[in-house]
Design a protein around this motif. Structure first.
Motif, PDB file in Angstrom:
ATOM      1  N   VAL A 194     -11.299  -5.866  11.515  1.00  0.00           N
ATOM      2  CA  VAL A 194     -12.323  -6.807  11.071  1.00  0.00           C
ATOM      3  C   VAL A 194     -11.981  -7.226   9.653  1.00  0.00           C
ATOM      4  CG1 VAL A 194     -14.764  -7.103  10.579  1.00  0.00           C
ATOM      5  CG2 VAL A 194     -14.052  -5.680  12.498  1.00  0.00           C
ATOM      6  N   ASN A 195     -11.855  -8.521   9.429  1.00  0.00           N
ATOM      7  CA  ASN A 195     -11.567  -9.025   8.087  1.00  0.00           C
ATOM      8  C   ASN A 195     -12.869  -9.178   7.318  1.00  0.00           C
ATOM      9  OD1 ASN A 195      -8.838  -9.207   8.604  1.00  0.00           O
ATOM     10  ND2 ASN A 195      -9.012 -11.281   9.409  1.00  0.00           N
ATOM     11  N   VAL A 196     -12.902  -8.640   6.109  1.00  0.00           N
ATOM     12  CA  VAL A 196     -14.095  -8.708   5.273  1.00  0.00           C
ATOM     13  C   VAL A 196     -13.736  -9.418   3.982  1.00  0.00           C
ATOM     14  CG1 VAL A 196     -15.825  -7.359   4.039  1.00  0.00           C
ATOM     15  CG2 VAL A 196     -14.996  -6.582   6.264  1.00  0.00           C
ATOM     16  N   ASP A 197     -14.502 -10.427   3.631  1.00  0.00           N
ATOM     17  CA  ASP A 197     -14.315 -11.144   2.382  1.00  0.00           C
ATOM     18  C   ASP A 197     -14.972 -10.345   1.257  1.00  0.00           C
ATOM     19  OD1 ASP A 197     -13.888 -12.999   0.412  1.00  0.00           O
ATOM     20  OD2 ASP A 197     -15.356 -14.439   1.167  1.00  0.00           O
ATOM     21  N   PRO A 198     -14.226  -9.910   0.256  1.00  0.00           N
ATOM     22  CA  PRO A 198     -14.809  -9.079  -0.801  1.00  0.00           C
ATOM     23  C   PRO A 198     -15.679  -9.847  -1.792  1.00  0.00           C
ATOM     24  CG  PRO A 198     -12.499  -9.466  -1.249  1.00  0.00           C
ATOM     25  CD  PRO A 198     -12.793 -10.061   0.101  1.00  0.00           C
ATOM     26  N   LEU A 199     -15.590 -11.172  -1.827  1.00  0.00           N
ATOM     27  CA  LEU A 199     -16.350 -11.942  -2.811  1.00  0.00           C
ATOM     28  C   LEU A 199     -17.859 -11.747  -2.700  1.00  0.00           C
ATOM     29  CD1 LEU A 199     -16.191 -13.841  -5.197  1.00  0.00           C
ATOM     30  CD2 LEU A 199     -16.211 -15.747  -3.589  1.00  0.00           C
ATOM     31  N   PRO A 200     -18.470 -11.834  -1.508  1.00  0.00           N
ATOM     32  CA  PRO A 200     -19.914 -11.598  -1.433  1.00  0.00           C
ATOM     33  C   PRO A 200     -20.312 -10.179  -1.862  1.00  0.00           C
ATOM     34  CG  PRO A 200     -19.165 -12.674   0.561  1.00  0.00           C
ATOM     35  CD  PRO A 200     -17.950 -12.292  -0.224  1.00  0.00           C
ATOM     36  N   ALA A 222     -19.735  -0.609   8.053  1.00  0.00           N
ATOM     37  CA  ALA A 222     -18.448  -0.334   8.691  1.00  0.00           C
ATOM     38  C   ALA A 222     -18.639   0.395  10.019  1.00  0.00           C
ATOM     39  CB  ALA A 222     -17.570   0.495   7.748  1.00  0.00           C
ATOM     40  N   THR A 223     -19.544   1.351  10.053  1.00  0.00           N
ATOM     41  CA  THR A 223     -19.763   2.080  11.310  1.00  0.00           C
ATOM     42  C   THR A 223     -20.438   1.189  12.330  1.00  0.00           C
ATOM     43  OG1 THR A 223     -21.835   3.014  10.485  1.00  0.00           O
ATOM     44  CG2 THR A 223     -19.850   4.333  10.189  1.00  0.00           C
ATOM     45  N   THR A 224     -21.334   0.343  11.895  1.00  0.00           N
ATOM     46  CA  THR A 224     -22.007  -0.577  12.827  1.00  0.00           C
ATOM     47  C   THR A 224     -21.026  -1.595  13.375  1.00  0.00           C
ATOM     48  OG1 THR A 224     -24.066  -0.306  11.600  1.00  0.00           O
ATOM     49  CG2 THR A 224     -23.927  -2.183  13.069  1.00  0.00           C
ATOM     50  N   MET A 225     -20.156  -2.136  12.527  1.00  0.00           N
ATOM     51  CA  MET A 225     -19.184  -3.114  12.994  1.00  0.00           C
ATOM     52  C   MET A 225     -18.233  -2.491  14.004  1.00  0.00           C
ATOM     53  SD  MET A 225     -18.032  -5.163   9.623  1.00  0.00           S
ATOM     54  CE  MET A 225     -18.628  -6.793   9.350  1.00  0.00           C
ATOM     55  N   GLY A 226     -17.878  -1.242  13.787  1.00  0.00           N
ATOM     56  CA  GLY A 226     -17.001  -0.552  14.721  1.00  0.00           C
ATOM     57  C   GLY A 226     -17.634  -0.394  16.092  1.00  0.00           C
ATOM     58  N   ARG A 227     -18.934  -0.170  16.124  1.00  0.00           N
ATOM     59  CA  ARG A 227     -19.635  -0.028  17.412  1.00  0.00           C
ATOM     60  C   ARG A 227     -19.814  -1.344  18.117  1.00  0.00           C
ATOM     61  NH1 ARG A 227     -24.306   3.478  15.115  1.00  0.00           N
ATOM     62  NH2 ARG A 227     -23.097   5.220  14.442  1.00  0.00           N
TER      63      ARG A 227
END
Length: 72
Positions: A3-9, A65-70
């Motif tokens: 999962v790509n996450v944009d660090p700016l927000p 992170a754990t929610t996105m993994g599920r």
């Protein structure tokens, strides 16, 4: 699956809470309710605000992170 996450927000949110709690000891919502962030020792420093904000964001990122993994 990655999962790509944009660090700016994340950085903007961290800076927002750090500024609010470091400068005014409250976010706008807390201020509207008359609440302030204080320490048990009675003094409030930028260092304490940074630690509080970092711990808040670490927990939030871990939960996300754990929610996105599920969900993936």
């Amino acid at each position: 699956m990655s999962v790509n996450v944009d660090p700016l927000p994340i950085l903007i949110g961290f800076g927002y809470y750090l500024l609010c709690e470091g400068r005014w000891q409250a976010s706008p919502g807390k201020r509207m309710l008359g609440l302030r962030v204080v320490s048990a020792a009675g003094d409030w420093t930028w260092r304490r605000a940074a630690i509080r904000t970092a711990l808040f964001f670490a927990g939030s990122l871990l939960l996300a992170a754990t929610t996105m993994g599920r969900l993936a």
